[in-house]
Enzyme design. Structure first.
Site, short mmCIF file in Angstrom:
data_model
loop_
_atom_site.label_atom_id
_atom_site.label_comp_id
_atom_site.label_asym_id
_atom_site.label_seq_id
_atom_site.Cartn_x
_atom_site.Cartn_y
_atom_site.Cartn_z
N LEU A 18 1.23 -0.78 0.01
CA LEU A 18 -0.06 -0.13 0.40
C LEU A 18 0.71 0.93 0.37
CD1 LEU A 18 -2.84 1.33 -0.15
CD2 LEU A 18 -2.39 1.82 3.08
N LYS A 19 2.32 1.18 0.83
CA LYS A 19 2.31 2.26 0.40
C LYS A 19 2.93 2.35 -0.31
CE LYS A 19 7.66 3.68 2.66
NZ LYS A 19 7.35 5.02 3.49
N LYS A 112 -1.34 11.97 17.88
CA LYS A 112 -1.20 10.52 18.42
C LYS A 112 -2.98 10.20 18.81
CE LYS A 112 2.94 11.04 19.34
NZ LYS A 112 4.13 9.10 18.73
N SER A 435 21.75 15.86 15.55
CA SER A 435 21.47 15.96 13.75
C SER A 435 22.19 16.78 12.96
CB SER A 435 20.57 14.77 13.31
OG SER A 435 19.00 15.65 13.60
N TRP A 563 9.65 3.83 21.75
CA TRP A 563 9.63 3.60 20.64
C TRP A 563 10.05 2.30 19.68
CZ3 TRP A 563 12.34 9.01 18.70
CH2 TRP A 563 11.14 10.01 18.78
N GLU A 607 4.99 11.25 25.33
CA GLU A 607 3.56 10.73 24.47
C GLU A 607 4.09 9.36 25.78
OE1 GLU A 607 6.31 11.08 21.05
OE2 GLU A 607 5.99 8.50 21.04
N HIS A 696 10.34 21.97 10.51
CA HIS A 696 9.72 20.82 9.95
C HIS A 696 9.39 21.85 8.64
CE1 HIS A 696 8.76 18.74 13.40
NE2 HIS A 696 8.92 19.95 13.84
N CYS A 728 14.73 21.32 16.65
CA CYS A 728 14.56 19.58 17.24
C CYS A 728 16.31 19.60 15.72
CB CYS A 728 13.73 18.91 16.57
SG CYS A 728 13.89 17.01 17.30
#
Ligand code: GLN
Ligand code: ZN
Length: 766
Positions: A18-19, A112, A435, A563, A607, A696, A728
């Site tokens: 599907l991806k 979420k 990063s 995670w 989360e 973002h 971030c």
């Protein structure tokens, strides 16, 4: 007869078909017909798997091209006005535009789904929103299955959960929309009944949350109405105990109720005794949130108890099912070719979980497959005793942990003075979150290295060159606290998991995160420990290129836990503290090697919050202890940073302060520092780096813009407290944006610094 049921199945396909199909379509490389054909083939394949497993109730409409909340939004015809939809049927390209955005209309937000890592698309409603049936998806898919000779149970997100999760963009009362919304639900249920549907599953996971009186009233009026529909409603709750909502649930006039007995086995007795006789009770006995085999004999015992508590004549009103939709687990363990047989014997993915459901139902009906149950018992026995899982040294170390060990001395004001004397950083020091851009070149060479096409030494040389280059560049532009760039890391959790004992990695155990995006969480199967330093090489290498203090970068224990798929044979707290001890070893090695600043990221702390408020304190207690344990071994002069990439701190600020990091960086640029409020109200004492660069977006922020954000922060924070950094990590960005953005960020910091110094030099006005 006790029947077997499922609540939802993974959509992607075992090869993420599907991806692939979605991304091809979005690129314009395939037609809508091709995409629809792939989707239909996947649905058919998945129904057949479930039919073959022997399920009596097979879900439809659990499939989605993007997200089930978005499907509900399309069904209700509530497209946000900015997409310029005139009403009526929602065409495919509009459906995707709503989540991918257009040149003129930003995408709808996602967030979420309860406490999962699945993201749903947040409905946008106003007091004036009108609902009209605008999609036949559920009916079409029901008929599609019928055409294949498969009777299915359509799944809908319940009206109350839908409204509870929506955003009222005008701030009006969401519940005022309920009567209009219910009109569409009635229409859908009627149409399904006319097509031959017998049962419809309506998911109301809000029933495991803290409900206020208006939500409770909404549930009562919704089901008073929908309960009159010509179909039987299976009202599904999951992700926890119904708890104080049980008497409410029991009053709702529906034909069946599903409860989660994996997260909340303790609720069985009360549920059995409170839900009226005559309702079909669906027992969620097979975990839909994790990848471990079910303890089948324990589950059998629960069925036995349910039979007792419901009364013998009621036994035809029991059903066995997974605890929740299997959307949250990977598809098929059979696809894993590299996991060893012993580890595999402990696991069950969606396909295997359905076998467990069927085996339990069969056993309850007198057809117990003794070989299957014996194998299950053997696997569980080996898991309970395997030396691969249970490391006495780790257990002993965990037992020796004390609160005192998790405390840093001296208190922050003394520590920061020592750190400042040593580091001699300017006011408003500049840094980044870790990063730096992971370019196509880097991803390509990593992929070839993993396939064995590039040698270890060539790969490492490449990474070393990239690191050196990044270091020289940061030095040149004048970053005060440079980072090595994390080029060697594919993922901030995987990188550590691969080097820690107790972790396993899969080839195809993908789980949908949002849309076409899937993640492959590591499996924490055993006691966690570190065998060798994990980051020392890269941090030391980076330090060679600069006189500035390089910041060592680590992922924190709560984020690693959050995670991953976590072992279920000990409390999550214990697993988290084991990880904390391993990271603590790394922190101490870094310090010993002369690293003076160490950042421990806790991107996922928030989360991990439990669904129910009453469980927050316990979680935050051990989560904070775990973080402190990683940080508290170092000397006072070593500076500990943490990073959290979100924005909402109001309700956890006490816990964040208790982490006692010397410096915290957070995401604030988009809210123009509004998010600092929680820190200010709390009088947060330690240093803060509120993000000034929204990573973002591909947009390069200007120096003036970032200066303005810093000025704004200085209205509420002291100059001694303020750091300057992006929101971030920069791994998803390109160098073409990052270079000018960080240059401007350094210039902004310098400009504000000068202003501060000029102000100080000026004599006080009299
Ligand atoms: N250090 C990580 C990075 O920069 C942090 C990422 C995150 O918070 N998600 O990539
Ligand atoms: Zn972040």
């Amino acid at each position: 007869m006790i029947l077997a049921a499922n609540l939802g199945f993974p959509r992607m396909g075992s090869h993420r078909e599907l991806k692939t199909a979605l991304e091809k379509y979005w690129k314009g490389a395939s037609s809508a017909e091709e995409l629809r054909a792939t989707a239909a083939a996947l649905r058919a394949r998945h129904w057949l798997i479930q039919q073959r497993a022997g399920l009596a109730h097979i879900p439809v409409n659990d499939f989605s091209l993007y997200d089930q909340m978005l499907d509900t939004t399309a069904m209700l015809g509530v497209v946000p006005p900015r997409f310029g939809h005139a009403g009526g049927h929602v065409p495919l390209d509009l459906y995707f535009a709503m989540v991918r955005g257009t040149a003129s209309a930003p995408a709808m937000e996602m967030t979420k789904w309860f406490d999962t890592n699945y993201h749903y698309i947040v409905p946008e409603l106003t007091a004036g929103t009108a609902f009209t049936l605008s999609s036949n998806k559920v009916l079409d898919e029901y008929n599609e299955a019928r055409f294949l000779g498969i009777q299915t149970r359509p799944v809908l997100i319940g009206p109350v959960t839908y409204l509870a999760l929506a955003r009222m963009t005008d701030g009006s009362d969401r519940w005022s929309l309920l009567p209009r919304l219910l009109g569409v639900y009635r229409e859908v249920l009627g149409a399904l009944a006319r097509s031959g549907a017998d049962w419809v599953q309506i998911d109301e996971p809000v029933l495991v949350t803290d409900l206020d009186e208006s939500a409770a009233a909404a549930l009562r009026s919704s089901y008073a109405l929908l309960g009159q529909s010509p179909v039987k409603i299976m009202l599904a709750t999951y992700f926890g105990a119904v708890g104080d909502n049980l008497s409410l649930l029991a009053q709702l006039p529906v034909a069946g109720v599903h409860v989660d007995l994996v997260r909340a086995p303790g609720q069985l007795e009360e549920v059995c005794k409170t839900v009226p006789q005559g309702r079909l009770l669906s027992l969620g006995l097979v975990g839909g949130r994790n990848i471990w085999k079910t303890a089948l004999t324990d589950a059998e015992r629960l069925i036995e108890r349910a039979r007792e508590w419901r009364g013998a004549k009621e036994e035809s009103s029991l059903m066995v099912a997974p605890s929740c939709s299997l959307l949250h687990v990977p598809m098929d363990l059979g696809d894993e070719t590299k996991l060893d047989a012993e580890l595999k014997s402990w696991l069950a993915f969606a396909v295997q979980k359905l076998e467990e459901v069927a085996a339990l139902a069969n056993a309850a009906n007198g057809a117990r497959d003794s070989v299957y149950f014996l194998e299950n018992a053997r696997a569980l026995g080996s898991r309970a005793t395997s030396p691969r899982i249970h490391d006495p040294a780790v257990a002993a170390r965990l037992k020796a942990v004390t609160q005192v060990m998790a405390e840093r001395h001296p208190p922050f004001p003394e520590r920061i003075a020592l750190q400042q004397a040593l580091l001699k950083l300017p006011l408003l020091p500049t840094t980044s979150i870790g990063s730096l851009p992971q370019t196509a070149e880097l991803r390509d060479i990593r992929a070839r290295f993993k396939k064995g096409m590039v040698s270890q030494s060539d790969y490492e040389r490449f990474l070393e060159d990239k690191t050196a280059e990044a270091m020289r560049w940061q030095d040149e532009i004048g970053i005060d606290v440079p980072v090595h760039g994390e080029f060697e890391r594919n993922d901030m959790v995987e990188y550590f998991g691969e080097q820690l004992k107790g972790f396993a990695f899969t080839e195809r155990a993908w789980v949908q995160s949002y849309g076409s995006r899937c993640v492959k969480p590591p499996i924490i199967f055993g006691d966690v420990s570190r065998t060798a330093p994990m980051t020392l090489h890269w941090t030391k290498l980076a330090q060679r290129y600069t006189k500035k203090p390089v910041k060592g970068m680590l992922t924190g224990p709560v984020t690693i836990l959050q995670w991953s798929f976590v072992r279920d044979d000990q409390p999550r707290r214990d697993t988290c503290l084991q990880i904390a001890l391993a990271i603590r070893d790394e922190v101490l090695d870094l310090e010993r090697a002369g690293v003076k600043i160490i950042q421990i990221d806790e991107a996922a702390l928030r989360e991990g919050l439990p669904i129910r408020k009453k469980d927050w304190a316990d979680y935050l207690g051990w989560a904070v202890t775990a973080f402190r344990l990683t940080a508290s071994g170092v000397g006072a002069a070593t500076q500990i940073h943490t990073h959290m990439c979100y924005s909402q701190f109001n309700d956890i600020i006490g816990a964040v302060a208790a982490m006692d990091a010397d410096v915290i960086s957070i995401e604030t640029s988009r809210s123009a520092m509004g998010l600092l409020e929680a820190f200010v109200d709390y009088s947060y004492p330690n240093d803060i780096g509120p993000g000034v660069y929204d990573i973002h977006s591909p947009r390069v922020p200007s120096q003036t813009e970032m200066e303005a954000l810093l000025e704004k922060a200085l209205q509420v924070l002291s100059p001694q407290q303020l750091w300057v950094n992006p929101d971030c990590g920069l791994k998803t960005r390109g160098w073409a944006e990052v270079r000018p953005a960080l240059v401007a960020m350094v210039a902004a910091a310098r400009a504000v610094r000068q202003k501060l110094q000029a102000a100080k030099a000026r004599p006080e006005p009299v």
